[in-house]
Design a protein around this motif. Structure first.
Motif, PDB file in Angstrom:
ATOM      1  N   VAL A  24       0.681  -1.008   0.000  1.00 22.87           N
ATOM      2  CA  VAL A  24      -0.143  -0.105  -0.022  1.00 22.87           C
ATOM      3  C   VAL A  24       1.090   1.338   0.045  1.00 22.87           C
ATOM      4  CG1 VAL A  24      -1.661   1.406   1.362  1.00 22.87           C
ATOM      5  CG2 VAL A  24      -1.949  -1.230   1.165  1.00 22.87           C
ATOM      6  N   ALA A  25       1.866   1.345   1.005  1.00 21.60           N
ATOM      7  CA  ALA A  25       2.806   2.199   0.758  1.00 21.60           C
ATOM      8  C   ALA A  25       3.594   2.455  -0.743  1.00 21.60           C
ATOM      9  CB  ALA A  25       3.991   2.229   2.194  1.00 21.60           C
ATOM     10  N   LEU A  26       3.929   1.263  -1.211  1.00 22.24           N
ATOM     11  CA  LEU A  26       4.423   1.706  -2.437  1.00 22.24           C
ATOM     12  C   LEU A  26       3.749   2.166  -3.296  1.00 22.24           C
ATOM     13  CD1 LEU A  26       6.892  -1.505  -2.793  1.00 22.24           C
ATOM     14  CD2 LEU A  26       7.454   0.964  -2.496  1.00 22.24           C
ATOM     15  N   LEU A  27       2.668   1.573  -3.576  1.00 21.11           N
ATOM     16  CA  LEU A  27       1.242   2.233  -4.393  1.00 21.11           C
ATOM     17  C   LEU A  27       1.026   3.628  -4.150  1.00 21.11           C
ATOM     18  CD1 LEU A  27      -0.792   1.344  -6.560  1.00 21.11           C
ATOM     19  CD2 LEU A  27      -2.461   0.852  -4.875  1.00 21.11           C
ATOM     20  N   THR A  28       0.940   4.054  -2.946  1.00 21.49           N
ATOM     21  CA  THR A  28       0.671   5.647  -2.665  1.00 21.49           C
ATOM     22  C   THR A  28       1.692   6.352  -3.088  1.00 21.49           C
ATOM     23  OG1 THR A  28      -0.734   4.559  -0.597  1.00 21.49           O
ATOM     24  CG2 THR A  28       0.222   6.897  -0.855  1.00 21.49           C
ATOM     25  N   LEU A  31       1.567   6.574  -6.946  1.00 22.74           N
ATOM     26  CA  LEU A  31       0.372   7.597  -7.435  1.00 22.74           C
ATOM     27  C   LEU A  31       1.025   8.842  -7.212  1.00 22.74           C
ATOM     28  CD1 LEU A  31      -2.659   5.671  -6.096  1.00 22.74           C
ATOM     29  CD2 LEU A  31      -1.801   6.069  -8.611  1.00 22.74           C
ATOM     30  N   LEU A  32       1.663   9.102  -6.047  1.00 24.20           N
ATOM     31  CA  LEU A  32       2.095  10.715  -5.762  1.00 24.20           C
ATOM     32  C   LEU A  32       3.131  11.115  -6.465  1.00 24.20           C
ATOM     33  CD1 LEU A  32       1.194  10.811  -1.760  1.00 24.20           C
ATOM     34  CD2 LEU A  32       0.028  11.823  -3.610  1.00 24.20           C
ATOM     35  N   ALA A  33       4.099   9.961  -6.936  1.00 23.92           N
ATOM     36  CA  ALA A  33       5.353  10.444  -7.518  1.00 23.92           C
ATOM     37  C   ALA A  33       5.150  10.616  -9.269  1.00 23.92           C
ATOM     38  CB  ALA A  33       6.429   9.578  -7.240  1.00 23.92           C
ATOM     39  N   TRP A  34       4.226   9.841  -9.676  1.00 16.63           N
ATOM     40  CA  TRP A  34       4.195   9.751 -10.961  1.00 16.63           C
ATOM     41  C   TRP A  34       2.776  10.009 -11.549  1.00 16.63           C
ATOM     42  CZ3 TRP A  34       7.254   4.932  -9.782  1.00 16.63           C
ATOM     43  CH2 TRP A  34       8.519   5.203  -9.953  1.00 16.63           C
ATOM     44  N   VAL A  35       1.675   9.135 -11.231  1.00 17.61           N
ATOM     45  CA  VAL A  35       0.495   9.437 -11.747  1.00 17.61           C
ATOM     46  C   VAL A  35      -0.215  10.578 -11.427  1.00 17.61           C
ATOM     47  CG1 VAL A  35      -1.932   8.339 -11.782  1.00 17.61           C
ATOM     48  CG2 VAL A  35       0.078   6.883 -11.522  1.00 17.61           C
ATOM     49  N   PHE A  36      -0.301  11.179 -10.379  1.00 10.83           N
ATOM     50  CA  PHE A  36      -1.095  12.434  -9.972  1.00 10.83           C
ATOM     51  C   PHE A  36      -0.487  13.388 -10.913  1.00 10.83           C
ATOM     52  CE2 PHE A  36      -2.753  10.514  -5.791  1.00 10.83           C
ATOM     53  CZ  PHE A  36      -3.906   9.736  -6.741  1.00 10.83           C
ATOM     54  N   PRO A  37       0.982  13.634 -10.735  1.00 13.13           N
ATOM     55  CA  PRO A  37       1.456  14.759 -11.441  1.00 13.13           C
ATOM     56  C   PRO A  37       1.370  14.771 -13.100  1.00 13.13           C
ATOM     57  CG  PRO A  37       3.084  14.191  -9.940  1.00 13.13           C
ATOM     58  CD  PRO A  37       1.879  12.998  -9.989  1.00 13.13           C
ATOM     59  N   ALA A  38       1.280  13.526 -13.551  1.00  6.67           N
ATOM     60  CA  ALA A  38       1.088  13.632 -14.957  1.00  6.67           C
ATOM     61  C   ALA A  38      -0.497  13.743 -15.222  1.00  6.67           C
ATOM     62  CB  ALA A  38       1.234  12.047 -15.538  1.00  6.67           C
TER      63      ALA A  38
END
Length: 52
Positions: A24-28, A31-38
């Protein structure tokens, strides 16, 4: 889906809980590092208008 993931994790219950928390920590983080900024430039959060 969660039951299948739980069965795939090796070890006793305490180890499965620890592994699940790490996943869960890795998924979060991903998401915060790559998916949401994109995705953020495509969201309308900067085009806020208040009625005239």
């Amino acid at each position: 889906m969660y039951a299948a993931l739980w069965r795939l994790l090796p070890g006793p219950t305490w180890l499965k809980v620890a592994q699940a928390l790490v996943l869960v920590a890795l998924l979060t983080w991903a998401l915060l590092a790559w998916v949401f900024p994109a995705v953020e430039p495509h969201l309308p959060f900067d085009r806020i208008t208040v009625g005239d």
